[in-house]
Design a protein around this motif. Structure first.
Motif, PDB file in Angstrom:
ATOM      1  N   ILE A  60       0.923  -1.328  -0.102  1.00 31.46           N
ATOM      2  CA  ILE A  60       0.086  -0.061   0.193  1.00 31.46           C
ATOM      3  C   ILE A  60       0.739   1.393  -0.025  1.00 31.46           C
ATOM      4  O   ILE A  60       0.578   2.209  -0.811  1.00 31.46           O
ATOM      5  CB  ILE A  60      -0.989  -0.087   1.349  1.00 31.46           C
ATOM      6  N   SER A  61       1.951   1.388   0.698  1.00 29.29           N
ATOM      7  CA  SER A  61       3.068   2.307   0.862  1.00 29.29           C
ATOM      8  C   SER A  61       3.521   2.675  -0.611  1.00 29.29           C
ATOM      9  O   SER A  61       3.607   3.644  -1.017  1.00 29.29           O
ATOM     10  CB  SER A  61       3.990   2.392   1.901  1.00 29.29           C
ATOM     11  N   LEU A  62       3.743   1.670  -1.080  1.00 29.62           N
ATOM     12  CA  LEU A  62       4.449   1.610  -2.727  1.00 29.62           C
ATOM     13  C   LEU A  62       3.502   2.481  -3.524  1.00 29.62           C
ATOM     14  O   LEU A  62       3.845   3.127  -4.440  1.00 29.62           O
ATOM     15  CB  LEU A  62       4.930   0.435  -3.169  1.00 29.62           C
ATOM     16  N   HIS A  63       2.083   1.699  -3.543  1.00 33.03           N
ATOM     17  CA  HIS A  63       1.078   2.296  -4.224  1.00 33.03           C
ATOM     18  C   HIS A  63       0.634   3.833  -4.109  1.00 33.03           C
ATOM     19  O   HIS A  63       0.796   4.548  -4.845  1.00 33.03           O
ATOM     20  CB  HIS A  63      -0.068   1.436  -4.026  1.00 33.03           C
ATOM     21  N   GLU A  64       0.588   4.218  -2.834  1.00 35.63           N
ATOM     22  CA  GLU A  64       0.256   5.428  -2.461  1.00 35.63           C
ATOM     23  C   GLU A  64       1.435   6.462  -2.964  1.00 35.63           C
ATOM     24  O   GLU A  64       1.258   7.521  -3.187  1.00 35.63           O
ATOM     25  CB  GLU A  64      -0.034   5.505  -0.888  1.00 35.63           C
ATOM     26  N   THR A  65       2.830   6.015  -2.747  1.00 35.72           N
ATOM     27  CA  THR A  65       3.952   6.954  -2.902  1.00 35.72           C
ATOM     28  C   THR A  65       4.137   7.207  -4.503  1.00 35.72           C
ATOM     29  O   THR A  65       4.451   7.930  -5.281  1.00 35.72           O
ATOM     30  CB  THR A  65       5.254   6.110  -2.419  1.00 35.72           C
ATOM     31  N   SER A  66       3.877   5.847  -5.283  1.00 35.09           N
ATOM     32  CA  SER A  66       4.367   5.979  -6.688  1.00 35.09           C
ATOM     33  C   SER A  66       3.125   6.054  -7.457  1.00 35.09           C
ATOM     34  O   SER A  66       3.415   6.443  -8.926  1.00 35.09           O
ATOM     35  CB  SER A  66       4.956   4.545  -6.859  1.00 35.09           C
ATOM     36  N   ASN A  67       1.951   6.090  -6.947  1.00 37.47           N
ATOM     37  CA  ASN A  67       0.574   5.822  -7.980  1.00 37.47           C
ATOM     38  C   ASN A  67       0.539   4.961  -9.049  1.00 37.47           C
ATOM     39  O   ASN A  67      -0.168   5.110  -9.789  1.00 37.47           O
ATOM     40  CB  ASN A  67       0.561   7.328  -8.512  1.00 37.47           C
ATOM     41  N   LEU A  68       1.462   4.191  -8.881  1.00 39.02           N
ATOM     42  CA  LEU A  68       1.225   2.601  -9.505  1.00 39.02           C
ATOM     43  C   LEU A  68      -0.060   1.916  -8.870  1.00 39.02           C
ATOM     44  O   LEU A  68       0.176   1.711  -7.578  1.00 39.02           O
ATOM     45  CB  LEU A  68       2.418   1.688  -9.566  1.00 39.02           C
ATOM     46  N   SER A  69      -0.800   1.101  -9.716  1.00 39.53           N
ATOM     47  CA  SER A  69      -1.733   0.532  -8.909  1.00 39.53           C
ATOM     48  C   SER A  69      -1.370  -0.658  -8.376  1.00 39.53           C
ATOM     49  O   SER A  69      -0.265  -1.068  -8.588  1.00 39.53           O
ATOM     50  CB  SER A  69      -2.791   0.051 -10.131  1.00 39.53           C
ATOM     51  N   ILE A  70      -2.112  -1.005  -7.621  1.00 37.21           N
ATOM     52  CA  ILE A  70      -1.811  -2.515  -6.762  1.00 37.21           C
ATOM     53  C   ILE A  70      -1.601  -3.579  -7.795  1.00 37.21           C
ATOM     54  O   ILE A  70      -0.806  -4.445  -7.652  1.00 37.21           O
ATOM     55  CB  ILE A  70      -2.883  -2.803  -5.618  1.00 37.21           C
ATOM     56  N   ALA A  71      -2.359  -3.618  -8.657  1.00 37.00           N
ATOM     57  CA  ALA A  71      -2.470  -4.654  -9.548  1.00 37.00           C
ATOM     58  C   ALA A  71      -1.256  -4.604 -10.467  1.00 37.00           C
ATOM     59  O   ALA A  71      -0.544  -5.575 -10.694  1.00 37.00           O
ATOM     60  CB  ALA A  71      -3.623  -4.618 -10.562  1.00 37.00           C
ATOM     61  N   GLU A  72      -0.849  -3.357 -10.687  1.00 36.66           N
ATOM     62  CA  GLU A  72       0.701  -3.307 -11.406  1.00 36.66           C
ATOM     63  C   GLU A  72       1.733  -3.689 -10.672  1.00 36.66           C
ATOM     64  O   GLU A  72       2.565  -4.481 -11.064  1.00 36.66           O
ATOM     65  CB  GLU A  72       0.953  -2.040 -11.790  1.00 36.66           C
ATOM     66  N   LEU A  73       1.679  -3.427  -9.185  1.00 30.94           N
ATOM     67  CA  LEU A  73       2.806  -3.662  -8.375  1.00 30.94           C
ATOM     68  C   LEU A  73       2.707  -5.252  -8.078  1.00 30.94           C
ATOM     69  O   LEU A  73       3.832  -5.999  -8.171  1.00 30.94           O
ATOM     70  CB  LEU A  73       2.736  -2.944  -7.140  1.00 30.94           C
ATOM     71  N   LYS A  74       1.565  -6.028  -8.189  1.00 34.17           N
ATOM     72  CA  LYS A  74       1.393  -7.566  -7.859  1.00 34.17           C
ATOM     73  C   LYS A  74       1.774  -8.119  -9.073  1.00 34.17           C
ATOM     74  O   LYS A  74       2.040  -9.145  -9.085  1.00 34.17           O
ATOM     75  CB  LYS A  74       0.202  -7.458  -7.286  1.00 34.17           C
ATOM     76  N   SER A  75       1.636  -7.540 -10.375  1.00 39.48           N
ATOM     77  CA  SER A  75       2.167  -8.138 -11.458  1.00 39.48           C
ATOM     78  C   SER A  75       3.668  -8.678 -11.757  1.00 39.48           C
ATOM     79  O   SER A  75       3.779  -9.620 -12.392  1.00 39.48           O
ATOM     80  CB  SER A  75       1.793  -7.411 -12.833  1.00 39.48           C
ATOM     81  N   TYR A  76       4.450  -7.929 -10.877  1.00 42.79           N
ATOM     82  CA  TYR A  76       5.707  -8.267 -10.730  1.00 42.79           C
ATOM     83  C   TYR A  76       6.012  -9.801 -10.051  1.00 42.79           C
ATOM     84  O   TYR A  76       6.930 -10.384 -10.378  1.00 42.79           O
ATOM     85  CB  TYR A  76       6.661  -7.281 -10.003  1.00 42.79           C
ATOM     86  N   PHE A  77       4.866 -10.209  -9.259  1.00 41.92           N
ATOM     87  CA  PHE A  77       5.267 -11.656  -8.909  1.00 41.92           C
ATOM     88  C   PHE A  77       4.016 -12.418  -9.649  1.00 41.92           C
ATOM     89  O   PHE A  77       3.993 -13.595  -9.598  1.00 41.92           O
ATOM     90  CB  PHE A  77       4.748 -11.639  -7.062  1.00 41.92           C
TER      91      PHE A  77
END
Length: 77
Positions: A60-77
């Protein structure tokens, strides 16, 4: 994690995600990322070395700080 290959893959993917966030935020190093996320530098180091999984609060911190969606961040896994 089931075996060493899974752990290595997780570490690689976590590093890609952290690097993508750093690039988006134009940060030079992990220390700068930890300051932006308001976590201690050891947290980023532990994620990079596979000793700490990316939990919900970091995600959530990564999402809020970068404005990348949670789905985009989770797509790395």
């Amino acid at each position: 994690m089931k075996n060493a290959d899974d752990a290595a893959e997780y570490i690689k993917n976590a590093n890609k995600m952290l690097d993508a966030v750093m690039a988006k935020l134009e940060l030079k190093n992990d220390a700068a990322l930890s300051r932006r996320l308001e976590v201690g530098p050891p947290v980023i180091s532990k994620i990079r070395h596979g000793r700490l999984r990316v939990g919900a609060s970091i995600l959530i911190s990564l999402h809020e700080t970068s404005n990348l969606s949670i789905a985009e961040l989770k797509s790395y896994f």
